[in-house]
Design a protein around this motif. Structure first.
Motif, mmCIF file in Angstrom:
data_model
loop_
_atom_site.group_PDB
_atom_site.id
_atom_site.type_symbol
_atom_site.label_atom_id
_atom_site.label_comp_id
_atom_site.label_asym_id
_atom_site.label_seq_id
_atom_site.Cartn_x
_atom_site.Cartn_y
_atom_site.Cartn_z
ATOM 1 N N GLY A 119 37.611 86.943 93.312
ATOM 2 C CA GLY A 119 39.015 87.251 93.547
ATOM 3 C C GLY A 119 39.512 86.836 94.908
ATOM 4 N N GLU A 120 38.770 85.978 95.578
ATOM 5 C CA GLU A 120 39.127 85.540 96.925
ATOM 6 C C GLU A 120 39.733 84.141 96.883
ATOM 7 N N PRO A 121 40.726 83.876 97.704
ATOM 8 C CA PRO A 121 41.279 82.527 97.772
ATOM 9 C C PRO A 121 40.283 81.575 98.430
ATOM 10 N N ALA A 122 40.329 80.338 98.007
ATOM 11 C CA ALA A 122 39.468 79.304 98.584
ATOM 12 C C ALA A 122 40.066 77.948 98.248
ATOM 13 N N ALA A 123 39.845 77.003 99.121
ATOM 14 C CA ALA A 123 40.319 75.638 98.880
ATOM 15 C C ALA A 123 39.267 74.882 98.080
ATOM 16 N N MET A 124 39.706 74.273 97.005
ATOM 17 C CA MET A 124 38.830 73.448 96.178
ATOM 18 C C MET A 124 38.911 72.025 96.709
ATOM 19 N N PRO A 125 37.773 71.396 97.023
ATOM 20 C CA PRO A 125 37.826 70.006 97.499
ATOM 21 C C PRO A 125 38.281 69.087 96.359
ATOM 22 N N ALA A 126 39.530 68.660 96.433
ATOM 23 C CA ALA A 126 40.165 67.931 95.335
ATOM 24 C C ALA A 126 39.432 66.640 94.972
ATOM 25 N N GLN A 127 38.976 65.897 95.968
ATOM 26 C CA GLN A 127 38.293 64.635 95.658
ATOM 27 C C GLN A 127 36.957 64.895 94.973
ATOM 28 N N ALA A 128 36.223 65.892 95.413
ATOM 29 C CA ALA A 128 34.953 66.231 94.761
ATOM 30 C C ALA A 128 35.195 66.684 93.328
ATOM 31 N N LEU A 129 36.268 67.437 93.113
ATOM 32 C CA LEU A 129 36.612 67.882 91.760
ATOM 33 C C LEU A 129 36.919 66.680 90.868
ATOM 34 N N LEU A 130 37.737 65.784 91.353
ATOM 35 C CA LEU A 130 38.084 64.583 90.586
ATOM 36 C C LEU A 130 36.841 63.732 90.325
ATOM 37 N N ASP A 131 36.033 63.527 91.345
ATOM 38 C CA ASP A 131 34.814 62.721 91.187
ATOM 39 C C ASP A 131 33.864 63.363 90.178
ATOM 40 N N HIS A 132 33.709 64.675 90.252
ATOM 41 C CA HIS A 132 32.827 65.405 89.327
ATOM 42 C C HIS A 132 33.285 65.211 87.886
ATOM 43 N N MET A 133 34.564 65.382 87.655
ATOM 44 C CA MET A 133 35.102 65.253 86.296
ATOM 45 C C MET A 133 34.978 63.820 85.782
ATOM 46 N N GLN A 134 35.353 62.864 86.598
ATOM 47 C CA GLN A 134 35.286 61.465 86.160
ATOM 48 C C GLN A 134 33.851 61.026 85.918
ATOM 49 N N LEU A 135 32.937 61.430 86.773
ATOM 50 C CA LEU A 135 31.540 61.061 86.594
ATOM 51 C C LEU A 135 30.985 61.676 85.316
ATOM 52 N N TYR A 136 31.273 62.947 85.087
ATOM 53 C CA TYR A 136 30.794 63.594 83.869
ATOM 54 C C TYR A 136 31.346 62.899 82.630
ATOM 55 N N GLU A 137 32.626 62.579 82.641
ATOM 56 C CA GLU A 137 33.233 61.943 81.465
ATOM 57 C C GLU A 137 32.583 60.601 81.172
ATOM 58 N N ALA A 138 32.349 59.798 82.200
ATOM 59 C CA ALA A 138 31.692 58.498 82.009
ATOM 60 C C ALA A 138 30.246 58.686 81.565
ATOM 61 N N HIS A 139 29.581 59.651 82.133
ATOM 62 C CA HIS A 139 28.186 59.940 81.810
ATOM 63 C C HIS A 139 28.044 60.361 80.340
ATOM 64 N N LEU A 140 28.884 61.275 79.917
ATOM 65 C CA LEU A 140 28.829 61.742 78.528
ATOM 66 C C LEU A 140 29.094 60.595 77.562
ATOM 67 N N ALA A 141 30.048 59.760 77.900
ATOM 68 C CA ALA A 141 30.379 58.628 77.028
ATOM 69 C C ALA A 141 29.188 57.678 76.905
ATOM 70 N N ALA A 142 28.506 57.393 78.019
ATOM 71 C CA ALA A 142 27.346 56.500 77.979
ATOM 72 C C ALA A 142 26.205 57.108 77.178
ATOM 73 N N GLU A 143 25.996 58.387 77.334
ATOM 74 C CA GLU A 143 24.922 59.030 76.570
ATOM 75 C C GLU A 143 25.241 59.047 75.080
ATOM 76 N N ASP A 144 26.471 59.402 74.743
ATOM 77 C CA ASP A 144 26.852 59.480 73.326
ATOM 78 C C ASP A 144 26.804 58.104 72.661
#
Length: 173
Positions: A119-144
């Protein structure tokens, strides 16, 4: 954001007797968890850290702290060696490197999510979030599309059964 975030943890309809189907079903759960993370980030930016955000953050943490690493270990133990044996070492090496990078990025996202879950506020590192999501999406696609089909070629029933048994046993311990 849905008020029923617990559906992320419903088990897949397949069992460990079908290990590649189980891995594919896990990919669906990863996609749902990534979507929840995306929606959670937007929600916190607009609404702040409310009860809904706390619950969603706890669910995202639970998935990427527990199920995600177990899934990657399944792939490291059972998929990547089969790819290397099939002459696809480049693909196996790329997927392994992506597992390491996803873990690195997750470490950057984990602390803000833990704060949100409390329940505490915190800043989410936006670039790390974007990189994490994009990497996972590409990774899943390659595996599938590539890794899982290639790793199943010539897989005999005894090896498939042993793979599923090992995956299940590791989760029980």
């Amino acid at each position: 954001m849905s008020s029923r975030v617990d559906v992320l943890h419903a088990g897949p309809a397949v069992g460990f007797d079908q290990p590649f189907e189980m891995l594919a079903a896990c990919h669906d759960r990863v996609r749902r968890s990534l979507d929840l993370l995306r929606r959670l980030h937007a929600h916190v930016e607009q609404q702040g850290v409310d009860a809904q955000a706390r619950d969603a953050a706890a669910d995202v943490l639970r998935y990427f702290d527990r199920a995600g690493p177990a899934h990657h270990e399944d792939e490291e133990r059972h998929v990547l060696p089969r790819l290397r044996a099939a002459g696809l070492a480049g693909l196996a090496d790329r997927l392994h490197a992506q597992h390491l990078e996803m873990a690195r990025l997750w470490a950057l996202l984990r602390e803000p999510l833990q704060q949100w879950a409390r329940g505490e506020p915190a800043a989410m590192p936006a670039q790390a979030l974007l990189d994490h999501m994009q990497l996972y999406e590409a990774h899943l696609a390659a595996e599938d599309a590539q890794a899982f089909p290639a790793a199943q070629i010539g897989l005999d029933p005894a090896t498939r059964d042993a793979m599923g048994e090992e995956m299940a046993a590791r989760r029980r311990s």
